[in-house]
Design a protein around this motif. Structure first.
Motif, PDB file in Angstrom:
ATOM      1  N   LEU A   1      22.286 -69.672  16.240  1.00 28.18           N
ATOM      2  CA  LEU A   1      22.064 -70.084  14.860  1.00 28.18           C
ATOM      3  C   LEU A   1      22.385 -69.104  13.795  1.00 28.18           C
ATOM      4  O   LEU A   1      21.978 -67.963  14.109  1.00 28.18           O
ATOM      5  N   PRO A   2      23.170 -69.426  12.753  1.00 28.85           N
ATOM      6  CA  PRO A   2      23.335 -68.176  11.638  1.00 28.85           C
ATOM      7  C   PRO A   2      21.873 -67.772  11.219  1.00 28.85           C
ATOM      8  O   PRO A   2      20.961 -68.396  10.728  1.00 28.85           O
ATOM      9  N   VAL A   3      21.678 -66.582  11.155  1.00 27.80           N
ATOM     10  CA  VAL A   3      20.494 -65.881  10.344  1.00 27.80           C
ATOM     11  C   VAL A   3      20.407 -66.239   9.023  1.00 27.80           C
ATOM     12  O   VAL A   3      19.450 -66.044   8.647  1.00 27.80           O
ATOM     13  N   GLU A   4      21.418 -66.250   8.433  1.00 25.82           N
ATOM     14  CA  GLU A   4      21.142 -66.501   6.884  1.00 25.82           C
ATOM     15  C   GLU A   4      20.534 -67.825   6.484  1.00 25.82           C
ATOM     16  O   GLU A   4      20.016 -68.017   5.583  1.00 25.82           O
ATOM     17  N   LEU A   5      20.387 -68.741   7.468  1.00 27.46           N
ATOM     18  CA  LEU A   5      19.845 -70.038   7.273  1.00 27.46           C
ATOM     19  C   LEU A   5      18.479 -69.581   7.028  1.00 27.46           C
ATOM     20  O   LEU A   5      17.496 -70.106   6.274  1.00 27.46           O
ATOM     21  N   GLU A   6      17.710 -68.916   8.029  1.00 32.19           N
ATOM     22  CA  GLU A   6      16.400 -68.488   8.197  1.00 32.19           C
ATOM     23  C   GLU A   6      16.004 -67.544   6.860  1.00 32.19           C
ATOM     24  O   GLU A   6      15.056 -67.549   6.412  1.00 32.19           O
ATOM     25  N   GLU A   7      16.804 -66.533   6.635  1.00 30.78           N
ATOM     26  CA  GLU A   7      16.699 -65.813   5.403  1.00 30.78           C
ATOM     27  C   GLU A   7      16.620 -66.691   4.100  1.00 30.78           C
ATOM     28  O   GLU A   7      15.851 -66.392   3.403  1.00 30.78           O
ATOM     29  N   ALA A   8      17.492 -67.652   4.173  1.00 31.58           N
ATOM     30  CA  ALA A   8      17.397 -68.447   2.799  1.00 31.58           C
ATOM     31  C   ALA A   8      16.365 -69.251   2.823  1.00 31.58           C
ATOM     32  O   ALA A   8      15.467 -69.348   1.847  1.00 31.58           O
ATOM     33  N   ALA A   9      15.553 -69.668   3.800  1.00 34.62           N
ATOM     34  CA  ALA A   9      14.476 -70.536   4.125  1.00 34.62           C
ATOM     35  C   ALA A   9      13.299 -69.558   3.434  1.00 34.62           C
ATOM     36  O   ALA A   9      12.192 -69.944   2.988  1.00 34.62           O
ATOM     37  N   ALA A  10      13.075 -68.182   4.008  1.00 35.77           N
ATOM     38  CA  ALA A  10      12.355 -67.151   3.628  1.00 35.77           C
ATOM     39  C   ALA A  10      12.320 -66.878   2.112  1.00 35.77           C
ATOM     40  O   ALA A  10      11.223 -66.759   1.557  1.00 35.77           O
ATOM     41  N   VAL A  11      13.319 -66.801   1.558  1.00 35.42           N
ATOM     42  CA  VAL A  11      13.665 -66.511   0.052  1.00 35.42           C
ATOM     43  C   VAL A  11      12.816 -67.793  -0.595  1.00 35.42           C
ATOM     44  O   VAL A  11      12.271 -67.525  -1.690  1.00 35.42           O
ATOM     45  N   ASP A  12      13.198 -68.908  -0.128  1.00 35.10           N
ATOM     46  CA  ASP A  12      12.546 -70.232  -0.651  1.00 35.10           C
ATOM     47  C   ASP A  12      11.099 -70.326  -0.406  1.00 35.10           C
ATOM     48  O   ASP A  12      10.408 -71.260  -0.976  1.00 35.10           O
ATOM     49  N   GLY A  13      10.582 -69.408   0.336  1.00 36.88           N
ATOM     50  CA  GLY A  13       8.852 -69.654   0.438  1.00 36.88           C
ATOM     51  C   GLY A  13       8.461 -70.194   1.769  1.00 36.88           C
ATOM     52  O   GLY A  13       7.212 -70.134   1.791  1.00 36.88           O
ATOM     53  N   LEU A  14       9.262 -70.367   2.754  1.00 35.09           N
ATOM     54  CA  LEU A  14       8.957 -70.927   3.961  1.00 35.09           C
ATOM     55  C   LEU A  14       8.308 -70.171   4.678  1.00 35.09           C
ATOM     56  O   LEU A  14       9.074 -69.023   4.768  1.00 35.09           O
ATOM     57  N   ASN A  15       7.562 -70.293   5.450  1.00 30.87           N
ATOM     58  CA  ASN A  15       6.802 -69.257   6.510  1.00 30.87           C
ATOM     59  C   ASN A  15       7.431 -69.660   7.661  1.00 30.87           C
ATOM     60  O   ASN A  15       8.580 -70.396   7.764  1.00 30.87           O
ATOM     61  N   THR A  16       7.144 -68.966   9.024  1.00 29.56           N
ATOM     62  CA  THR A  16       7.667 -69.034  10.246  1.00 29.56           C
ATOM     63  C   THR A  16       7.691 -70.457  10.636  1.00 29.56           C
ATOM     64  O   THR A  16       8.677 -71.253  11.298  1.00 29.56           O
ATOM     65  N   TYR A  17       6.522 -71.451  10.772  1.00 29.25           N
ATOM     66  CA  TYR A  17       6.403 -72.553  11.232  1.00 29.25           C
ATOM     67  C   TYR A  17       7.146 -73.517  10.078  1.00 29.25           C
ATOM     68  O   TYR A  17       7.975 -74.561  10.953  1.00 29.25           O
ATOM     69  N   GLY A  18       7.190 -73.130   9.172  1.00 24.83           N
ATOM     70  CA  GLY A  18       7.983 -74.093   8.023  1.00 24.83           C
ATOM     71  C   GLY A  18       9.578 -74.071   8.240  1.00 24.83           C
ATOM     72  O   GLY A  18      10.241 -74.854   8.410  1.00 24.83           O
TER      73      GLY A  18
END
Length: 307
Positions: free
Chosen positions: A180-197
């Protein structure tokens, strides 16, 4: 207009003029023959079992049943389906499969997601521990002592817990998460999602194919499993239907070893009951598979190659 038509014509001619080479045609023919043989070899036992389950006992004793039922008879189905223990064991199999598959998929998904992170400290050790269990185990007696000492004997957990994580499935799922593209999780982290989210709202929705594959793998494994229940349980009402079938087979084997014409007839009658039980046992898997086949194929391909 003329120029455009002339430019497009060679492309159309090339498309029409492309023909497979002789070597490729030979490969296709050989491939078709091999795959046809595999299909025949795969289907023959099941078709034979269905024919035996629908045939009259006299034709089975005479050895005249092959792929087509002879003397259509549903007596064996009535006998098996009138046995309350069969349905009790069948219900147990459903419970063990549903609960075991749910727990196994959750644990495998969480473990694989963690192992897919290259920044995880001790990642190599965790992968090594998992792979080590593929080649070495504690042994039959230590496992039995462990299950008994934990108080799980004659319980659902004796079947579910020892088979909760399959290392092969774990590695396939780990490879998928790594693709899976790492950028997806990086974008989610920027939006404030934690690991579980991130796992629940980003990763899992993209992992329907591999999850469906894991569900099928684990469901088939738990549905066909009999040794764990046979080893850790001693109550007939707790056995899965596969142990019910195993008892039929062992009963027929015992009668055959005793010898005699009457015993031979008993073996054939037991063989008919075995065929009926096998058909009834495999029907749920055959009914479910067509609905998740497309997820299964794509899931295996996605998990097999790291993109």
């Amino acid at each position: 207009m003329t120029i455009g038509t002339g430019a497009a014509a060679p492309k159309a001619d090339r498309r029409r003029g492309v023909r497979p080479t002789r070597g490729y045609r030979v490969f296709q023919a050989v491939n078709a023959v091999i795959l046809t043989g595999v299909v025949i070899v795969t289907l023959y036992p099941f078709v034979n079992i269905v024919a035996r389950s629908l045939s009259d006992e006299a034709y089975l004793i005479a050895g005249k049943v092959n792929l087509v039922p002879r003397g259509f008879d549903l007596t064996a189905y009535k006998l098996v389906m009138s046995d309350s223990m069969f349905w009790t064991n069948y219900r147990n199999t459903l419970v063990y499969t549903v609960v075991g598959t749910l727990i196994a998929v959750v644990l495998t998904t969480c473990y694989a997601y963690v192992l897919s992170k290259p920044q995880l400290k001790g990642r190599g050790a965790l992968v090594g521990i998992a792979v080590f269990t593929m080649f070495f185990s504690g042994g039959l007696i230590p496992n039995y002592v462990l299950i008994t000492s934990l108080g799980m004997k004659n319980t659902l957990w004796a079947v579910v817990v020892p088979n909760a994580i399959n290392v092969f499935n774990l590695l396939v799922m780990k490879a998928f998460f790594e693709s899976l593209p790492v950028e997806l999780e990086e974008a989610a982290a920027v939006d404030g999602l934690n690991t579980y989210g991130t796992l629940l709202r980003i990763v899992l929705p993209l992992s329907k194919a591999i999850i469906a594959t894991m569900v099928l793998f684990y469901a088939v494994s738990f549905w066909n499993s009999w040794f764990s229940a046979f080893l850790y349980m001693d109550r007939l009402d707790l056995f899965p239907v596969t142990v019910y079938l195993r008892n039929l087979i062992s009963g027929a084997t015992g009668a055959q070893s005793a010898g005699g014409v009457a015993d031979g007839d008993a073996v054939q009658a037991a063989a008919t009951l075995q065929a009926v039980t096998i058909v009834l046992t495999t029907l749920p898997i055959l009914a479910v598979y067509p609905f998740i086949q497309r997820f299964f194929v794509s899931g295996v391909m996605l998990g097999a190659v790291k993109g």
